[in-house]
Motif scaffolding. Structure first.
Motif, PDB file in Angstrom:
ATOM      1  N   SER A   1      -6.231 -34.444 -12.107  1.00 39.03           N
ATOM      2  CA  SER A   1      -5.736 -35.456 -11.403  1.00 39.03           C
ATOM      3  C   SER A   1      -6.044 -36.301 -10.488  1.00 39.03           C
ATOM      4  O   SER A   1      -6.654 -36.251  -9.462  1.00 39.03           O
ATOM      5  CB  SER A   1      -3.667 -34.881 -10.975  1.00 39.03           C
ATOM      6  N   SER A   2      -5.272 -36.819 -10.390  1.00 35.72           N
ATOM      7  CA  SER A   2      -5.388 -38.244  -9.131  1.00 35.72           C
ATOM      8  C   SER A   2      -4.476 -37.740  -7.497  1.00 35.72           C
ATOM      9  O   SER A   2      -4.317 -36.493  -7.756  1.00 35.72           O
ATOM     10  CB  SER A   2      -5.200 -39.554  -9.639  1.00 35.72           C
ATOM     11  N   GLY A   3      -5.370 -39.229  -6.694  1.00 36.58           N
ATOM     12  CA  GLY A   3      -4.537 -38.366  -5.238  1.00 36.58           C
ATOM     13  C   GLY A   3      -5.223 -39.205  -4.790  1.00 36.58           C
ATOM     14  O   GLY A   3      -5.356 -40.306  -4.356  1.00 36.58           O
ATOM     15  N   MET A   4      -5.639 -38.358  -2.659  1.00 32.97           N
ATOM     16  CA  MET A   4      -5.609 -38.782  -2.056  1.00 32.97           C
ATOM     17  C   MET A   4      -6.974 -38.104  -2.239  1.00 32.97           C
ATOM     18  O   MET A   4      -6.773 -37.105  -1.311  1.00 32.97           O
ATOM     19  CB  MET A   4      -4.654 -39.170  -1.195  1.00 32.97           C
ATOM     20  N   TYR A   5      -8.544 -38.341  -1.449  1.00 34.35           N
ATOM     21  CA  TYR A   5      -9.453 -37.925  -0.391  1.00 34.35           C
ATOM     22  C   TYR A   5      -9.181 -38.374   0.620  1.00 34.35           C
ATOM     23  O   TYR A   5      -9.232 -40.001   0.910  1.00 34.35           O
ATOM     24  CB  TYR A   5     -10.677 -38.467  -1.679  1.00 34.35           C
ATOM     25  N   GLN A   6      -9.531 -37.504   1.140  1.00 36.82           N
ATOM     26  CA  GLN A   6      -9.206 -37.802   2.890  1.00 36.82           C
ATOM     27  C   GLN A   6     -10.663 -37.794   3.561  1.00 36.82           C
ATOM     28  O   GLN A   6     -11.382 -36.564   3.096  1.00 36.82           O
ATOM     29  CB  GLN A   6      -8.694 -37.160   3.658  1.00 36.82           C
ATOM     30  N   TYR A   7     -11.010 -38.376   4.267  1.00 34.69           N
ATOM     31  CA  TYR A   7     -12.363 -37.793   4.901  1.00 34.69           C
ATOM     32  C   TYR A   7     -12.335 -37.783   6.971  1.00 34.69           C
ATOM     33  O   TYR A   7     -11.368 -39.236   6.925  1.00 34.69           O
ATOM     34  CB  TYR A   7     -13.699 -38.741   4.915  1.00 34.69           C
ATOM     35  N   PHE A   8     -12.282 -36.766   7.490  1.00 34.05           N
ATOM     36  CA  PHE A   8     -11.833 -36.627   8.521  1.00 34.05           C
ATOM     37  C   PHE A   8     -13.352 -36.533   9.755  1.00 34.05           C
ATOM     38  O   PHE A   8     -13.533 -35.965   9.372  1.00 34.05           O
ATOM     39  CB  PHE A   8     -11.122 -35.587   8.981  1.00 34.05           C
ATOM     40  N   ILE A   9     -13.352 -37.660  10.932  1.00 31.43           N
ATOM     41  CA  ILE A   9     -14.420 -38.065  11.402  1.00 31.43           C
ATOM     42  C   ILE A   9     -14.753 -38.166  12.607  1.00 31.43           C
ATOM     43  O   ILE A   9     -13.342 -38.857  13.417  1.00 31.43           O
ATOM     44  CB  ILE A   9     -14.769 -39.820  10.590  1.00 31.43           C
ATOM     45  N   LYS A  10     -14.852 -37.493  13.118  1.00 27.99           N
ATOM     46  CA  LYS A  10     -15.037 -37.679  15.044  1.00 27.99           C
ATOM     47  C   LYS A  10     -16.214 -38.194  15.099  1.00 27.99           C
ATOM     48  O   LYS A  10     -17.847 -37.758  15.100  1.00 27.99           O
ATOM     49  CB  LYS A  10     -15.363 -35.782  15.239  1.00 27.99           C
ATOM     50  N   VAL A  11     -16.157 -38.978  15.866  1.00 25.23           N
ATOM     51  CA  VAL A  11     -17.054 -40.261  16.663  1.00 25.23           C
ATOM     52  C   VAL A  11     -17.701 -39.947  18.043  1.00 25.23           C
ATOM     53  O   VAL A  11     -16.514 -39.558  18.889  1.00 25.23           O
ATOM     54  CB  VAL A  11     -16.620 -42.082  16.030  1.00 25.23           C
TER      55      VAL A  11
ATOM     56  N   TYR B   1      -9.166 -41.842   1.941  1.00 24.35           N
ATOM     57  CA  TYR B   1      -9.577 -42.714   3.661  1.00 24.35           C
ATOM     58  C   TYR B   1     -10.014 -41.974   4.325  1.00 24.35           C
ATOM     59  O   TYR B   1     -10.464 -40.857   3.930  1.00 24.35           O
ATOM     60  CB  TYR B   1      -7.667 -42.144   3.305  1.00 24.35           C
ATOM     61  N   PHE B   2     -10.516 -43.109   5.595  1.00 28.27           N
ATOM     62  CA  PHE B   2     -11.603 -42.755   6.023  1.00 28.27           C
ATOM     63  C   PHE B   2     -10.798 -42.931   7.281  1.00 28.27           C
ATOM     64  O   PHE B   2     -10.385 -43.870   8.851  1.00 28.27           O
ATOM     65  CB  PHE B   2     -12.288 -43.319   6.201  1.00 28.27           C
ATOM     66  N   TYR B   3     -10.482 -41.390   8.399  1.00 28.60           N
ATOM     67  CA  TYR B   3      -9.205 -41.154   9.576  1.00 28.60           C
ATOM     68  C   TYR B   3     -10.577 -41.291  10.882  1.00 28.60           C
ATOM     69  O   TYR B   3     -11.487 -39.833  10.457  1.00 28.60           O
ATOM     70  CB  TYR B   3      -8.701 -39.786   9.188  1.00 28.60           C
ATOM     71  N   TYR B   4     -10.599 -41.304  11.606  1.00 26.03           N
ATOM     72  CA  TYR B   4     -11.370 -41.457  12.440  1.00 26.03           C
ATOM     73  C   TYR B   4     -10.902 -41.323  13.949  1.00 26.03           C
ATOM     74  O   TYR B   4     -10.004 -42.092  13.859  1.00 26.03           O
ATOM     75  CB  TYR B   4     -12.528 -42.390  12.137  1.00 26.03           C
ATOM     76  N   ASP B   5     -11.500 -40.132  14.950  1.00 26.83           N
ATOM     77  CA  ASP B   5     -11.012 -40.481  16.206  1.00 26.83           C
ATOM     78  C   ASP B   5     -12.120 -39.821  16.632  1.00 26.83           C
ATOM     79  O   ASP B   5     -13.315 -39.949  16.638  1.00 26.83           O
ATOM     80  CB  ASP B   5     -10.312 -38.925  16.085  1.00 26.83           C
ATOM     81  N   PHE B   6     -12.518 -40.172  18.007  1.00 30.42           N
ATOM     82  CA  PHE B   6     -13.445 -40.330  19.155  1.00 30.42           C
ATOM     83  C   PHE B   6     -13.436 -38.761  20.014  1.00 30.42           C
ATOM     84  O   PHE B   6     -12.196 -38.994  20.702  1.00 30.42           O
ATOM     85  CB  PHE B   6     -13.120 -41.608  20.209  1.00 30.42           C
ATOM     86  N   SER B   7     -15.084 -38.636  20.267  1.00 32.39           N
ATOM     87  CA  SER B   7     -15.084 -37.891  21.378  1.00 32.39           C
ATOM     88  C   SER B   7     -15.239 -37.960  23.034  1.00 32.39           C
ATOM     89  O   SER B   7     -15.589 -39.246  23.062  1.00 32.39           O
ATOM     90  CB  SER B   7     -16.322 -37.082  21.464  1.00 32.39           C
ATOM     91  N   PRO B   8     -14.110 -37.665  24.001  1.00 31.94           N
ATOM     92  CA  PRO B   8     -14.253 -37.934  25.203  1.00 31.94           C
ATOM     93  C   PRO B   8     -16.042 -37.664  25.878  1.00 31.94           C
ATOM     94  O   PRO B   8     -16.776 -38.331  26.912  1.00 31.94           O
ATOM     95  CB  PRO B   8     -13.989 -37.068  25.880  1.00 31.94           C
ATOM     96  N   ILE B   9     -16.714 -37.699  24.815  1.00 31.07           N
ATOM     97  CA  ILE B   9     -18.054 -37.697  25.492  1.00 31.07           C
ATOM     98  C   ILE B   9     -19.127 -38.108  24.774  1.00 31.07           C
ATOM     99  O   ILE B   9     -19.396 -38.184  23.755  1.00 31.07           O
ATOM    100  CB  ILE B   9     -19.089 -35.876  25.284  1.00 31.07           C
ATOM    101  N   LYS B  10     -19.862 -38.918  25.904  1.00 31.06           N
ATOM    102  CA  LYS B  10     -20.802 -39.751  25.500  1.00 31.06           C
ATOM    103  C   LYS B  10     -22.021 -38.950  25.351  1.00 31.06           C
ATOM    104  O   LYS B  10     -22.798 -38.456  26.412  1.00 31.06           O
ATOM    105  CB  LYS B  10     -21.020 -41.203  26.280  1.00 31.06           C
ATOM    106  N   VAL B  11     -23.428 -39.136  24.418  1.00 35.90           N
ATOM    107  CA  VAL B  11     -24.269 -38.888  23.977  1.00 35.90           C
ATOM    108  C   VAL B  11     -25.588 -40.454  24.046  1.00 35.90           C
ATOM    109  O   VAL B  11     -25.535 -41.195  24.802  1.00 35.90           O
ATOM    110  CB  VAL B  11     -24.667 -38.326  22.858  1.00 35.90           C
TER     111      VAL B  11
END
Length: 384
Positions: free
Chosen positions: A275-285, A323-333
């Protein structure tokens, strides 16, 4: 002369008369092996000196008000380009539906071959005399001003395309119940376009410019038209697998490329099984700065990702799409290229030569004295 004699007494390397030197086979073998080791280590150290090393540093990311560029190249083998839309939403409340600028769509046949490439949008034919705002058809030498079918917000507003009619209806909160009755939509041949692309796939690539806050962007079959109130169930029925969200991510990155960057989703693919649906990617940038040996800085990002699939049979029923859900790390490299100093290079070479010769001398002495001991015992008849 007295000073020279005193200086001679300070010699830390006393010389032995050559008549007292004893050369052995084992010593020759140890010398050859140690020379090879010194040569190998010398080449290795020289390469490290010539090529820059990268130093990594972590700091707290205090940047504000920046924009994020998302580069993507994704193939959907079972969704037609006309039905495929790109939308973005972030926590600041900014939303963009059916984004078309900076995006190229390529129509693909069932074998994956490119049929046509075009800028995002329908791009369909026009008729000679479209319907005017005053109710009549476009007359000779008359400027075109299409009707908004009662959704005008001012007397001089014109709706010259199906998209402008949809936007006008959306601002009024109205639904377009029958797209075939809208002159602009019929003229642009949207329904016919869906029929023509039955069974095709789509490659979509380009970039998105979004706020540097948490949010998501997604690819879905006709989701933008749902926002306008158009019922697409009949249109989607023209496709044999109308909600098949199988896809392959050819490229996905955040910001500019820099040396050594690894994008974990490049080449990733997912095939719809049932069956179909929602494919999700949870990304930590993770914000990243790369500074090369010349001091040039590249402001970019790295990311990690986890994946999840939501079946359409759950409640509430999810909208089909990727769906691509992105959030940001508080640390910079911060990566910084730097070369080793020449003095450090000389120190390493001295350590290599001295260390190898010292160890080789110990091994050679052990072998030499061991052999002498064995020979003496044999001569005394104590070793058999």
């Amino acid at each position: 002369m007295e000073i020279l004699n005193k200086l001679k007494n300070l010699d830390a390397y006393p010389k032995i008369n050559e008549d007292f030197h004893t050369r052995t086979f084992s010593g020759g073998v140890v010398t050859v092996i140690s020379s090879i080791i010194i040569l190998f280590l010398f080449i290795s150290e020289t390469r490290l000196f010539l090529y820059s090393a990268t130093e990594t540093k972590l700091i707290v990311d205090t940047s504000r008000g920046e924009r994020l560029r998302v580069n993507f190249d994704i193939t959907f083998p079972s969704i037609a380009c006309t039905l495929l839309s790109v939308d973005t939403v972030d926590i600041s409340g900014e939303q963009h539906h059916d984004i078309r600028h900076d995006i190229i769509k390529k129509r693909l046949d069932h074998l994956g071959n490119v049929i046509e490439a075009r800028q995002g949008g329908i791009g369909a034919p026009k008729i000679e005399k479209p319907l005017q705002k005053h109710g009549g058809r476009l007359a000779h030498n008359e400027a075109y001003c299409g009707t908004c079918y009662g959704a005008e917000t001012s007397d001089d507003q014109c709706c010259n395309s199906c998209e402008e009619v949809r936007e006008a209806y959306q601002k009024k909160g109205w639904a377009m119940s029958n797209v075939d009755l809208i002159d602009q939509c019929s003229r642009e041949g949207f329904v016919q376009k869906v029929k023509e692309e039955d069974g095709e796939g789509c490659n979509i690539h380009g970039f998105l410019d979004v706020n540097k806050v948490a949010g998501n962007f997604h690819f879905s079959p006709g989701k933008s038209f749902h926002h306008s109130g158009i019922n697409l169930h009949d249109l989607l029925a023209f496709q044999k697998e109308r909600y098949n969200i199988s896809h392959k991510i050819n490229k996905l990155s955040f910001g500019k490329e820099f040396p050594g960057v690894v994008n974990p989703l490049d080449g990733a693919q997912w095939k719809q099984g049932g069956s179909s649906g929602m494919y999700q990617y949870f990304i930590k940038v993770v914000p990243t700065i790369y500074s090369d040996i010349r001091g040039h800085k590249i402001h970019s990002n790295q990311f990690s990702v986890t994946e999840h699939f939501r079946d359409e049979n759950v409640h509430p029923k999810p909208l089909a799409g990727v769906y691509f859900y992105y959030d940001f790390s508080p640390i910079k490299v911060i990566f910084t290229e730097e070369n080793k100093s020449f003095l450090h290079f000389l120190t390493q070479l001295c350590a290599i030569i001295g260390g190898v010769f010292t160890v080789s001398g110990i091994i050679d002495a052990f072998i030499y004295h061991g052999n002498r001991t064995i020979k003496k015992k044999r001569e005394l008849g104590k070793y058999r």
